[in-house]
Write a protein that holds these residues in place. Structure first.
Motif, mmCIF file in Angstrom:
data_model
loop_
_atom_site.group_PDB
_atom_site.id
_atom_site.type_symbol
_atom_site.label_atom_id
_atom_site.label_comp_id
_atom_site.label_asym_id
_atom_site.label_seq_id
_atom_site.Cartn_x
_atom_site.Cartn_y
_atom_site.Cartn_z
ATOM 1 N N GLY A 105 0.328 2.321 2.311
ATOM 2 C CA GLY A 105 1.016 1.758 3.461
ATOM 3 C C GLY A 105 1.419 2.800 4.478
ATOM 4 O O GLY A 105 1.271 2.595 5.693
ATOM 5 N N GLY A 108 -1.506 3.734 6.481
ATOM 6 C CA GLY A 108 -2.171 2.647 7.190
ATOM 7 C C GLY A 108 -3.553 2.342 6.662
ATOM 8 O O GLY A 108 -4.439 1.917 7.428
ATOM 9 N N ASP A 110 -6.624 0.429 4.792
ATOM 10 C CA ASP A 110 -7.056 -0.964 4.820
ATOM 11 C C ASP A 110 -6.496 -1.702 3.601
ATOM 12 O O ASP A 110 -6.766 -1.316 2.453
ATOM 13 N N PRO A 111 -5.716 -2.759 3.793
ATOM 14 C CA PRO A 111 -5.175 -3.500 2.649
ATOM 15 C C PRO A 111 -6.238 -4.031 1.695
ATOM 16 O O PRO A 111 -5.968 -4.206 0.507
ATOM 17 N N LYS A 112 -7.427 -4.258 2.197
ATOM 18 C CA LYS A 112 -8.505 -4.731 1.321
ATOM 19 C C LYS A 112 -8.868 -3.655 0.298
ATOM 20 O O LYS A 112 -9.194 -3.967 -0.857
ATOM 21 N N ALA A 139 4.838 -2.226 3.689
ATOM 22 C CA ALA A 139 4.323 -1.226 4.638
ATOM 23 C C ALA A 139 5.391 -0.918 5.680
ATOM 24 O O ALA A 139 6.249 -1.759 5.975
ATOM 25 N N TYR A 143 3.003 -0.101 11.957
ATOM 26 C CA TYR A 143 1.625 -0.584 12.073
ATOM 27 C C TYR A 143 1.559 -2.021 12.584
ATOM 28 O O TYR A 143 0.468 -2.575 12.711
ATOM 29 N N ALA A 146 1.226 -7.842 11.795
ATOM 30 C CA ALA A 146 0.021 -8.366 11.140
ATOM 31 C C ALA A 146 -0.343 -7.503 9.931
ATOM 32 O O ALA A 146 -0.669 -8.023 8.854
ATOM 33 N N TYR A 147 -0.294 -6.179 10.126
ATOM 34 C CA TYR A 147 -0.595 -5.270 9.015
ATOM 35 C C TYR A 147 0.456 -5.422 7.916
ATOM 36 O O TYR A 147 0.118 -5.471 6.723
ATOM 37 N N GLU A 148 1.726 -5.492 8.303
ATOM 38 C CA GLU A 148 2.803 -5.665 7.325
ATOM 39 C C GLU A 148 2.571 -6.892 6.456
ATOM 40 O O GLU A 148 2.709 -6.838 5.225
ATOM 41 N N GLU A 150 -0.259 -8.619 5.911
ATOM 42 C CA GLU A 150 -1.453 -8.515 5.068
ATOM 43 C C GLU A 150 -1.213 -7.589 3.887
ATOM 44 O O GLU A 150 -1.641 -7.869 2.761
ATOM 45 N N PHE A 151 -0.512 -6.492 4.143
ATOM 46 C CA PHE A 151 -0.234 -5.522 3.083
ATOM 47 C C PHE A 151 0.668 -6.145 2.016
ATOM 48 O O PHE A 151 0.397 -6.039 0.814
#
Length: 218
Positions: A105, A108, A110-112, A139, A143, A146-148, A150-151
Protein backbone atom coordinates in the motif's frame (compact mmCIF):
# COMPACT_ATOMS: atom_id res chain seq x y z
CA UNK A 1 14.60 -65.98 32.21
CA UNK A 2 12.32 -67.71 29.76
CA UNK A 3 11.86 -66.60 26.18
CA UNK A 4 8.27 -65.52 26.95
CA UNK A 5 9.44 -63.40 29.88
CA UNK A 6 12.01 -61.66 27.70
CA UNK A 7 9.37 -60.89 25.07
CA UNK A 8 7.04 -59.46 27.69
CA UNK A 9 9.78 -57.26 29.14
CA UNK A 10 10.78 -55.98 25.74
CA UNK A 11 7.16 -55.29 24.83
CA UNK A 12 6.67 -53.46 28.11
CA UNK A 13 9.76 -51.33 27.48
CA UNK A 14 8.52 -50.51 23.97
CA UNK A 15 5.13 -49.45 25.33
CA UNK A 16 6.83 -47.17 27.85
CA UNK A 17 8.89 -45.50 25.13
CA UNK A 18 5.86 -45.00 22.89
CA UNK A 19 3.84 -43.56 25.77
CA UNK A 20 6.68 -41.21 26.66
CA UNK A 21 6.93 -39.99 23.08
CA UNK A 22 3.18 -39.51 22.87
CA UNK A 23 3.22 -37.60 26.13
CA UNK A 24 5.90 -35.26 24.81
CA UNK A 25 3.90 -34.68 21.63
CA UNK A 26 0.74 -33.96 23.58
CA UNK A 27 2.62 -31.57 25.86
CA UNK A 28 4.25 -29.64 23.03
CA UNK A 29 3.18 -26.00 22.76
CA UNK A 30 1.03 -24.84 19.87
CA UNK A 31 3.38 -23.20 17.38
CA UNK A 32 2.02 -20.02 15.78
CA UNK A 33 3.86 -18.52 12.84
CA UNK A 34 3.59 -14.72 12.65
CA UNK A 35 4.33 -14.01 8.98
CA UNK A 36 4.60 -10.33 8.28
CA UNK A 37 6.61 -7.19 7.68
CA UNK A 38 8.09 -4.60 10.06
CA UNK A 39 4.82 -4.43 12.00
CA UNK A 40 5.39 -8.05 13.00
CA UNK A 41 9.19 -7.92 13.14
CA UNK A 42 9.12 -5.10 15.71
CA UNK A 43 10.84 -2.30 13.81
CA UNK A 44 12.60 0.10 16.20
CA UNK A 45 11.80 -2.02 19.26
CA UNK A 46 13.70 -4.55 21.38
CA UNK A 47 12.89 -8.15 20.52
CA UNK A 48 10.84 -8.63 23.68
CA UNK A 49 8.52 -5.76 22.65
CA UNK A 50 7.75 -7.07 19.15
CA UNK A 51 4.22 -8.24 18.39
CA UNK A 52 4.93 -12.01 18.49
CA UNK A 53 6.72 -11.77 21.84
CA UNK A 54 4.01 -9.63 23.43
CA UNK A 55 1.23 -11.84 22.06
CA UNK A 56 2.96 -14.96 23.37
CA UNK A 57 3.29 -13.35 26.80
CA UNK A 58 -0.40 -12.41 26.84
CA UNK A 59 -1.51 -15.90 25.84
CA UNK A 60 0.79 -17.59 28.35
CA UNK A 61 -0.58 -15.31 31.07
CA UNK A 62 -3.96 -16.90 30.30
CA UNK A 63 -2.50 -20.37 30.72
CA UNK A 64 -2.26 -21.18 27.02
CA UNK A 65 0.78 -23.21 26.02
CA UNK A 66 1.93 -21.47 22.84
CA UNK A 67 5.09 -20.52 21.06
CA UNK A 68 5.07 -17.57 18.66
CA UNK A 69 7.52 -17.65 15.77
CA UNK A 70 8.56 -14.19 14.59
CA UNK A 71 8.72 -14.42 10.80
CA UNK A 72 8.47 -10.68 10.23
CA UNK A 73 10.90 -8.95 7.87
CA UNK A 74 11.04 -5.18 7.74
CA UNK A 75 10.28 -3.76 4.31
CA UNK A 76 8.69 -6.95 3.05
CA UNK A 77 5.89 -6.80 0.50
CA UNK A 78 3.41 -9.59 -0.10
CA UNK A 79 5.71 -10.79 -2.87
CA UNK A 80 8.61 -10.98 -0.44
CA UNK A 81 6.51 -12.90 2.05
CA UNK A 82 5.52 -15.39 -0.62
CA UNK A 83 9.14 -15.80 -1.73
CA UNK A 84 10.28 -16.83 1.75
CA UNK A 85 7.24 -18.87 2.70
CA UNK A 86 8.93 -22.25 2.34
CA UNK A 87 11.71 -21.07 4.62
CA UNK A 88 9.18 -19.86 7.21
CA UNK A 89 7.26 -23.14 7.10
CA UNK A 90 10.43 -25.03 8.00
CA UNK A 91 9.51 -24.06 11.57
CA UNK A 92 6.58 -26.52 11.32
CA UNK A 93 3.87 -24.22 12.68
CA UNK A 94 0.45 -25.46 13.72
CA UNK A 95 -1.20 -22.09 13.08
CA UNK A 96 -0.36 -18.78 11.43
CA UNK A 97 -1.13 -15.09 11.71
CA UNK A 98 -0.72 -13.49 8.29
CA UNK A 99 0.12 -9.77 8.39
CA UNK A 100 1.34 -8.49 5.03
CA UNK A 101 0.37 -5.72 2.65
CA UNK A 102 1.40 -2.50 4.41
CA UNK A 103 4.40 -1.99 2.12
CA UNK A 104 2.35 -2.81 -0.96
CA UNK A 105 0.00 0.00 0.00
CA UNK A 106 2.77 2.45 0.85
CA UNK A 107 4.36 1.84 -2.56
CA UNK A 108 1.07 2.02 -4.43
CA UNK A 109 1.49 -1.46 -5.90
CA UNK A 110 -1.29 -2.88 -8.03
CA UNK A 111 -3.89 -4.41 -5.66
CA UNK A 112 -4.32 -7.28 -8.10
CA UNK A 113 -0.68 -8.25 -7.52
CA UNK A 114 -1.15 -7.96 -3.75
CA UNK A 115 -4.20 -10.18 -4.01
CA UNK A 116 -2.42 -12.81 -6.10
CA UNK A 117 0.48 -13.02 -3.65
CA UNK A 118 -1.74 -13.29 -0.59
CA UNK A 119 -3.94 -15.86 -2.30
CA UNK A 120 -0.88 -18.00 -3.05
CA UNK A 121 0.25 -17.78 0.58
CA UNK A 122 -3.20 -18.74 1.85
CA UNK A 123 -3.43 -21.67 -0.54
CA UNK A 124 -0.08 -22.95 0.70
CA UNK A 125 -1.32 -22.74 4.30
CA UNK A 126 -4.40 -24.70 3.26
CA UNK A 127 -2.28 -27.42 1.62
CA UNK A 128 -0.21 -27.66 4.80
CA UNK A 129 -3.41 -27.72 6.91
CA UNK A 130 -2.34 -24.71 8.94
CA UNK A 131 -5.15 -22.67 10.47
CA UNK A 132 -4.87 -18.95 9.76
CA UNK A 133 -5.86 -15.66 11.31
CA UNK A 134 -5.78 -13.24 8.37
CA UNK A 135 -5.25 -9.57 9.14
CA UNK A 136 -6.22 -6.72 6.84
CA UNK A 137 -4.41 -3.50 5.97
CA UNK A 138 -5.41 -0.08 4.68
CA UNK A 139 -3.66 1.96 2.00
CA UNK A 140 -2.55 5.53 2.70
CA UNK A 141 -4.95 8.22 1.46
CA UNK A 142 -2.48 9.85 -0.94
CA UNK A 143 -3.32 7.40 -3.76
CA UNK A 144 -6.96 8.46 -3.82
CA UNK A 145 -10.25 6.89 -2.71
CA UNK A 146 -10.52 4.46 -5.64
CA UNK A 147 -7.16 2.88 -4.83
CA UNK A 148 -8.00 2.84 -1.11
CA UNK A 149 -11.25 1.00 -1.74
CA UNK A 150 -9.74 -1.55 -4.12
CA UNK A 151 -6.83 -2.21 -1.77
CA UNK A 152 -9.07 -2.67 1.28
CA UNK A 153 -11.33 -5.06 -0.62
CA UNK A 154 -8.39 -7.38 -1.36
CA UNK A 155 -8.31 -8.56 2.24
CA UNK A 156 -12.01 -8.89 2.96
CA UNK A 157 -12.68 -10.75 -0.30
CA UNK A 158 -9.84 -13.22 0.30
CA UNK A 159 -11.05 -13.83 3.84
CA UNK A 160 -14.52 -14.70 2.50
CA UNK A 161 -13.22 -16.91 -0.29
CA UNK A 162 -10.95 -18.91 2.01
CA UNK A 163 -13.39 -18.97 4.94
CA UNK A 164 -10.85 -17.44 7.31
CA UNK A 165 -10.91 -15.81 10.68
CA UNK A 166 -10.42 -12.18 9.73
CA UNK A 167 -9.14 -9.18 11.68
CA UNK A 168 -9.91 -6.27 9.34
CA UNK A 169 -7.11 -3.82 10.24
CA UNK A 170 -3.93 -4.87 12.01
CA UNK A 171 -3.18 -1.31 13.21
CA UNK A 172 -6.68 -0.68 14.52
CA UNK A 173 -6.60 1.83 17.37
CA UNK A 174 -2.93 2.67 16.77
CA UNK A 175 -2.70 4.52 13.46
CA UNK A 176 -2.98 8.26 13.94
CA UNK A 177 -2.30 8.13 17.68
CA UNK A 178 1.12 9.69 18.39
CA UNK A 179 1.16 8.13 21.86
CA UNK A 180 1.11 4.66 20.30
CA UNK A 181 3.46 5.14 17.34
CA UNK A 182 7.15 5.79 16.85
CA UNK A 183 8.22 9.26 15.65
CA UNK A 184 7.81 8.12 12.03
CA UNK A 185 4.05 7.94 12.63
CA UNK A 186 3.89 4.55 10.91
CA UNK A 187 5.23 1.91 13.25
CA UNK A 188 3.75 1.06 16.65
CA UNK A 189 5.67 1.91 19.79
CA UNK A 190 5.91 -0.67 22.58
CA UNK A 191 2.65 0.73 23.94
CA UNK A 192 1.17 0.53 20.45
CA UNK A 193 2.11 -3.14 20.18
CA UNK A 194 0.38 -3.81 23.48
CA UNK A 195 -2.74 -2.11 22.13
CA UNK A 196 -2.62 -4.28 18.98
CA UNK A 197 -2.29 -7.37 21.15
CA UNK A 198 -5.20 -6.30 23.36
CA UNK A 199 -7.49 -5.79 20.38
CA UNK A 200 -6.50 -8.85 18.37
CA UNK A 201 -6.44 -11.24 21.33
CA UNK A 202 -10.09 -12.36 21.03
CA UNK A 203 -9.46 -13.41 17.43
CA UNK A 204 -6.31 -15.32 18.39
CA UNK A 205 -8.22 -17.09 21.16
CA UNK A 206 -10.80 -18.11 18.57
CA UNK A 207 -8.05 -19.45 16.32
CA UNK A 208 -6.63 -21.52 19.18
CA UNK A 209 -10.05 -22.79 20.23
CA UNK A 210 -10.79 -23.92 16.67
CA UNK A 211 -7.46 -25.73 16.60
CA UNK A 212 -8.21 -27.47 19.90
CA UNK A 213 -11.71 -28.43 18.75
CA UNK A 214 -10.17 -30.15 15.74
CA UNK A 215 -7.98 -32.20 18.04
CA UNK A 216 -4.93 -30.10 17.38
CA UNK A 217 -4.43 -32.04 14.17
CA UNK A 218 -2.89 -30.48 11.08
Amino acid sequence: MSFLSRVILRYGALVMVVNALMGEALAAPVRILALGDSLTAGFGLPAESAFPARLEAALRAEGRDVRLINAGVSGDTTQGGLARLTWALAEKPDLAILELGANDGLRGLDPKLTRANLDAILKRFERERIGVLFTGMLAPPNYGPAYEAEFKAVFSSLAREHGLLFYPFFLDGVTGNPRLTLPDGLHPSAQGVDEIVRRILPSVRQLLDRHAAQGGAR
